[in-house]
Design an enzyme around this catalytic site. Sequence first.
Site, PDB file in Angstrom:
ATOM      1  N   TYR A 119       0.856  -1.190   0.000  1.00 44.44           N
ATOM      2  CA  TYR A 119       0.000   0.000   0.000  1.00 44.44           C
ATOM      3  C   TYR A 119       0.892   1.240   0.000  1.00 44.44           C
ATOM      4  CZ  TYR A 119      -3.637  -3.361   1.390  1.00 44.44           C
ATOM      5  OH  TYR A 119      -4.488  -4.443   1.464  1.00 44.44           O
ATOM      6  N   HIS A 188      -0.079 -11.949   0.343  1.00 39.64           N
ATOM      7  CA  HIS A 188      -1.029 -11.069  -0.360  1.00 39.64           C
ATOM      8  C   HIS A 188      -1.634 -11.766  -1.577  1.00 39.64           C
ATOM      9  CE1 HIS A 188      -1.691  -6.443  -0.453  1.00 39.64           C
ATOM     10  NE2 HIS A 188      -2.797  -7.074  -0.733  1.00 39.64           N
ATOM     11  N   SER A 268     -12.395  -5.236   1.505  1.00 40.13           N
ATOM     12  CA  SER A 268     -13.314  -4.370   0.752  1.00 40.13           C
ATOM     13  C   SER A 268     -14.769  -4.756   1.039  1.00 40.13           C
ATOM     14  CB  SER A 268     -13.034  -4.450  -0.753  1.00 40.13           C
ATOM     15  OG  SER A 268     -11.703  -4.085  -1.050  1.00 40.13           O
ATOM     16  N   PRO A 269     -15.161  -4.848   2.319  1.00 37.71           N
ATOM     17  CA  PRO A 269     -16.500  -5.352   2.651  1.00 37.71           C
ATOM     18  C   PRO A 269     -17.635  -4.451   2.159  1.00 37.71           C
ATOM     19  CG  PRO A 269     -15.451  -4.430   4.589  1.00 37.71           C
ATOM     20  CD  PRO A 269     -14.400  -4.465   3.526  1.00 37.71           C
ATOM     21  N   LEU A 270     -17.288  -3.209   1.812  1.00 34.21           N
ATOM     22  CA  LEU A 270     -18.304  -2.297   1.262  1.00 34.21           C
ATOM     23  C   LEU A 270     -18.136  -2.178  -0.237  1.00 34.21           C
ATOM     24  CD1 LEU A 270     -17.979   0.386   4.079  1.00 34.21           C
ATOM     25  CD2 LEU A 270     -19.947  -1.120   3.702  1.00 34.21           C
ATOM     26  N   ARG A 272     -15.469  -1.366  -1.825  1.00 33.05           N
ATOM     27  CA  ARG A 272     -14.680  -0.148  -2.076  1.00 33.05           C
ATOM     28  C   ARG A 272     -15.556   1.107  -2.031  1.00 33.05           C
ATOM     29  NH1 ARG A 272     -13.632  -4.551  -4.863  1.00 33.05           N
ATOM     30  NH2 ARG A 272     -11.505  -5.348  -4.913  1.00 33.05           N
ATOM     31  N   GLY A 273     -16.533   1.063  -1.161  1.00 28.29           N
ATOM     32  CA  GLY A 273     -17.412   2.222  -0.975  1.00 28.29           C
ATOM     33  C   GLY A 273     -18.699   2.144  -1.763  1.00 28.29           C
ATOM     34  N   PHE A 274     -18.745   1.287  -2.783  1.00 27.20           N
ATOM     35  CA  PHE A 274     -19.913   1.276  -3.670  1.00 27.20           C
ATOM     36  C   PHE A 274     -21.205   0.931  -2.925  1.00 27.20           C
ATOM     37  CE2 PHE A 274     -22.908  -0.518  -6.671  1.00 27.20           C
ATOM     38  CZ  PHE A 274     -22.950   0.498  -7.606  1.00 27.20           C
TER      39      PHE A 274
HETATM   40  N1  NAP Z   1      -6.012  -8.561   0.821  1.00 20.61           N
HETATM   41  C1  NAP Z   1      -6.267  -7.820  -0.217  1.00 20.61           C
HETATM   42  O1  NAP Z   1      -5.958  -8.172  -1.356  1.00 20.61           O
HETATM   43  C2  NAP Z   1      -6.968  -6.500  -0.023  1.00 20.61           C
HETATM   44  C3  NAP Z   1      -7.453  -5.776  -1.130  1.00 20.61           C
HETATM   45  C4  NAP Z   1      -8.111  -4.575  -0.903  1.00 20.61           C
HETATM   46  C5  NAP Z   1      -8.283  -4.103   0.400  1.00 20.61           C
HETATM   47  N2  NAP Z   1      -7.794  -4.817   1.448  1.00 20.61           N
HETATM   48  C6  NAP Z   1      -7.990  -4.365   2.842  1.00 20.61           C
HETATM   49  O2  NAP Z   1      -9.362  -4.097   3.055  1.00 20.61           O
HETATM   50  C7  NAP Z   1      -9.519  -2.797   3.608  1.00 20.61           C
HETATM   51  C8  NAP Z   1     -10.827  -2.171   3.167  1.00 20.61           C
HETATM   52  O3  NAP Z   1     -10.927  -2.225   1.777  1.00 20.61           O
HETATM   53  P1  NAP Z   1     -11.303  -1.022   0.800  1.00 20.61           P
HETATM   54  O4  NAP Z   1     -10.809   0.270   1.316  1.00 20.61           O
HETATM   55  O5  NAP Z   1     -10.872  -1.490  -0.530  1.00 20.61           O
HETATM   56  O6  NAP Z   1     -12.873  -1.054   0.736  1.00 20.61           O
HETATM   57  P2  NAP Z   1     -14.110  -0.825   1.693  1.00 20.61           P
HETATM   58  O7  NAP Z   1     -13.727  -0.892   3.100  1.00 20.61           O
HETATM   59  O8  NAP Z   1     -15.136  -1.725   1.162  1.00 20.61           O
HETATM   60  O9  NAP Z   1     -14.532   0.656   1.305  1.00 20.61           O
HETATM   61  C9  NAP Z   1     -13.759   1.762   1.622  1.00 20.61           C
HETATM   62  C10 NAP Z   1     -14.364   2.960   0.922  1.00 20.61           C
HETATM   63  O10 NAP Z   1     -15.703   3.124   1.379  1.00 20.61           O
HETATM   64  C11 NAP Z   1     -15.913   4.426   1.866  1.00 20.61           C
HETATM   65  N3  NAP Z   1     -16.735   4.284   3.078  1.00 20.61           N
HETATM   66  C12 NAP Z   1     -16.469   3.566   4.180  1.00 20.61           C
HETATM   67  N4  NAP Z   1     -17.498   3.620   5.044  1.00 20.61           N
HETATM   68  C13 NAP Z   1     -18.429   4.402   4.461  1.00 20.61           C
HETATM   69  C14 NAP Z   1     -19.715   4.827   4.851  1.00 20.61           C
HETATM   70  N5  NAP Z   1     -20.244   4.450   6.011  1.00 20.61           N
HETATM   71  N6  NAP Z   1     -20.421   5.633   4.005  1.00 20.61           N
HETATM   72  C15 NAP Z   1     -19.897   6.007   2.816  1.00 20.61           C
HETATM   73  N7  NAP Z   1     -18.683   5.636   2.386  1.00 20.61           N
HETATM   74  C16 NAP Z   1     -17.950   4.833   3.211  1.00 20.61           C
HETATM   75  C17 NAP Z   1     -14.549   4.975   2.157  1.00 20.61           C
HETATM   76  O11 NAP Z   1     -14.545   6.365   1.895  1.00 20.61           O
HETATM   77  P3  NAP Z   1     -14.514   7.453   3.083  1.00 20.61           P
HETATM   78  O12 NAP Z   1     -13.096   7.623   3.395  1.00 20.61           O
HETATM   79  O13 NAP Z   1     -15.170   8.621   2.446  1.00 20.61           O
HETATM   80  O14 NAP Z   1     -15.311   6.882   4.206  1.00 20.61           O
HETATM   81  C18 NAP Z   1     -13.642   4.233   1.184  1.00 20.61           C
HETATM   82  O15 NAP Z   1     -13.498   4.934  -0.014  1.00 20.61           O
HETATM   83  C19 NAP Z   1      -8.284  -2.034   3.131  1.00 20.61           C
HETATM   84  O16 NAP Z   1      -7.987  -0.956   3.947  1.00 20.61           O
HETATM   85  C20 NAP Z   1      -7.224  -3.093   3.170  1.00 20.61           C
HETATM   86  O17 NAP Z   1      -6.693  -3.177   4.472  1.00 20.61           O
HETATM   87  C21 NAP Z   1      -7.149  -6.009   1.244  1.00 20.61           C
END
Ligand code: NAP
Length: 394
Positions: A119, A188, A268-270, A272-274
């Site tokens: 990252y 990873h 990315s449980p959301l 990626r925000g979608f």
């Molecule tokens: N192992 C892997 O290959 C892998 C790949 C990807 C990610 N990850 C891990 O998973 C973690 C989370 O993944 P992610 O960041 O990809 O996706 P995510 O947690 O699904 O979504 C994050 C996005 O959602 C927005 N968000 C969060 N809560 C919200 C809410 N209540 N209302 C509106 N928008 C909201 C955030 O923007 P705001 O800042 O505006 O809230 C951010 O842009 C990462 O930090 C990383 O540690 C691991």
Amino acid sequence: MMKQEDRNDGISRRGFLKRAGLLGAALCVNPVLEKATAAERVLTGQGQVVRDIPAGMAAVRELRTLGNGTAAFRVSAMGFGCMGLNHHRSSSPDEAACIRLVREAIERGVTLFDTAESYGYHKNEILTGKALKGYTDRVFVSSKFGHKFVNGVQVKTEEDSTPANIRRVCENSLRNLGVETLGIFYQHRSDPNTPIEVVAETCAELMKEGKILHWGMCEVNTDTIRRAHRVCPVKAIQSEYHFMHRTVEENGVLAACEELGIGFVPYSPLNRGFLTGAINEYTRFDTTNDNRQTLPRFQPEAIRANTRIVEVLNAFGRTRGITAAQVALAWLMNKRAFIVPIPGTTKLSHLEENLRACDIRFTAEEMTEIENAVAAIPVVGSRYDALQESKIQK
Ligand SMILES: NC(=O)c1ccc[n+]([C@@H]2O[C@H](COP(=O)([O-])OP(=O)(O)OC[C@H]3O[C@@H](n4cnc5c(N)ncnc54)[C@H](OP(=O)(O)O)[C@@H]3O)[C@@H](O)[C@H]2O)c1
């Protein structure tokens, strides 16, 4: 040299964690969702009471257990994904604001923080380390190895899980994060040139050396999980899992985790925000710091079509007084007791919204209702491009 903040009554953090792992295993009877023993209190993974959390505050007050047996790992039922604080999620607040946010998460009971070497090639680990400074006796931080870098630039066509690279990444992660022991060290992406047994063996050595407490893998198939688990028990699988990507239910990975007593950490449980509804076809991602613009599912036409899914979550949430984001996170947490999602955010209001999902319980009928409603809508666009998808074990 031992850091003062990491000492615990003269016991080194690393020694303490080793013993705590055994104690935690003894205390852990069942890998199920457990209420903290005292109301309004949160326990750390070591089984210590840390502090009171005021009633009514958005917080995670429950622990979940990743893994079982002699080294079960107790962590807050929801973790915090640190990646988006400064990597791949467009522009973000300044460093001080990110640090404040992480500390709010700690105050609100989060004990599992997630980052990776890749990252921003150390950038996110360094920020996470600054944010956790002074708190590493009460939280765990996970990092990841396995991507190949040459002079700080990722070689996207290759992976590197050779023992030498795993050890190099581990030392860097420990230094960047300012800890003596990583909570979980994940591979990873799988490396076709390094047998998983070799990876597991290397992680077993790092565990014996006290440099990592547990290990896990991302996006692997059941064959790899079983082979790895035979060499050194796997604590958690971290793969993508949410309403728009349920492959782990279909390819046997979730079932294998359940059978073998391995935790599951949906990344990315959301989506990626979608799934929060915060993204629409006019959303413009930062061209220099956001990988979503490269993903087929985040192209305007796909976003427009898939917004129907968000509307289903909105409709379901509306009669229950909860948001689409909360429906998405609560669904995951209600799905299995060994699931610990790690949503990321840069905003306190979103952190609060997400943490409140920990208090939401769905009945079996509600789970079926929302699953059926979402399943009725076809997902448009693949989640990764062809190169990224080729790294995923089927
Ligand atoms: N192992 C892997 O290959 C892998 C790949 C990807 C990610 N990850 C891990 O998973 C973690 C989370 O993944 P992610 O960041 O990809 O996706 P995510 O947690 O699904 O979504 C994050 C996005 O959602 C927005 N968000 C969060 N809560 C919200 C809410 N209540 N209302 C509106 N928008 C909201 C955030 O923007 P705001 O800042 O505006 O809230 C951010 O842009 C990462 O930090 C990383 O540690 C691991």
